[in-house]
Design a protein around this motif. Sequence first.
Motif, mmCIF file in Angstrom:
data_model
loop_
_atom_site.group_PDB
_atom_site.id
_atom_site.type_symbol
_atom_site.label_atom_id
_atom_site.label_comp_id
_atom_site.label_asym_id
_atom_site.label_seq_id
_atom_site.Cartn_x
_atom_site.Cartn_y
_atom_site.Cartn_z
ATOM 1 N N GLN A 34 2.275 10.569 -2.913
ATOM 2 C CA GLN A 34 1.407 11.673 -2.507
ATOM 3 C C GLN A 34 0.183 11.105 -1.802
ATOM 4 O O GLN A 34 -0.228 9.980 -2.065
ATOM 5 N N GLU A 35 -0.393 11.933 -0.923
ATOM 6 C CA GLU A 35 -1.605 11.518 -0.227
ATOM 7 C C GLU A 35 -2.460 12.748 0.048
ATOM 8 O O GLU A 35 -1.936 13.793 0.433
ATOM 9 N N TRP A 36 -3.750 12.636 -0.180
ATOM 10 C CA TRP A 36 -4.719 13.679 0.134
ATOM 11 C C TRP A 36 -6.013 12.966 0.476
ATOM 12 O O TRP A 36 -6.116 11.745 0.287
ATOM 13 N N PRO A 37 -7.019 13.651 1.011
ATOM 14 C CA PRO A 37 -8.220 12.953 1.489
ATOM 15 C C PRO A 37 -8.884 12.043 0.453
ATOM 16 O O PRO A 37 -9.408 10.991 0.810
ATOM 17 N N HIS A 40 -4.362 8.815 -3.320
ATOM 18 C CA HIS A 40 -3.050 8.337 -2.897
ATOM 19 C C HIS A 40 -2.273 7.969 -4.162
ATOM 20 O O HIS A 40 -2.866 7.504 -5.137
ATOM 21 N N SER A 41 -0.969 8.182 -4.137
ATOM 22 C CA SER A 41 -0.165 7.778 -5.293
ATOM 23 C C SER A 41 1.098 7.071 -4.830
ATOM 24 O O SER A 41 1.538 7.213 -3.695
ATOM 25 N N GLU A 52 -7.721 7.606 -7.041
ATOM 26 C CA GLU A 52 -8.510 8.716 -6.523
ATOM 27 C C GLU A 52 -9.986 8.356 -6.498
ATOM 28 O O GLU A 52 -10.515 7.786 -7.454
ATOM 29 N N SER A 54 -12.926 10.150 -6.812
ATOM 30 C CA SER A 54 -13.421 11.454 -7.251
ATOM 31 C C SER A 54 -14.915 11.592 -7.002
ATOM 32 O O SER A 54 -15.672 10.649 -7.232
#
Length: 129
Positions: A34-37, A40-41, A52, A54
């Motif tokens: 997975q990836e988001w701003p 990442h995983s 992350e 955070s």
Amino acid sequence: MGGLHHVEIWVPDLTAARRSWGWLLGELGWTPFQEWPAGHSWRLGPTYLVLEESPALSGRRHDRLAPGLNHLAFHAGPPAAVDRLVAAAPAHGWTLLFPDRHPHAGGPGTYAAYLTDNQGYEVELVADR
């Protein structure tokens, strides 16, 4: 039931963490998941690991000697694979811990490498016997 589902690690610098952890996890057979701003995983089988950055972080460096997570240990294949990873690790932001006792820092019956990244996270790469 009871197996590890995922681990989430909050990091102060996602770009640096993706560089070091992304290389290492890729070498160990994990694949991007997975990836988001802000994160990442990577996945290996049914388990995934999240990095992350955070906005709720209370500090900018992980202290492996404080209460909480000391390190994650990974199966790393035969001793030659551990040696290969140790040789390549510095180019990817990892430093060998306990070099005077490597590869037996865990005791005479072990063959492992202990690495730390520039944000203070530690991994142990354990050779199969």
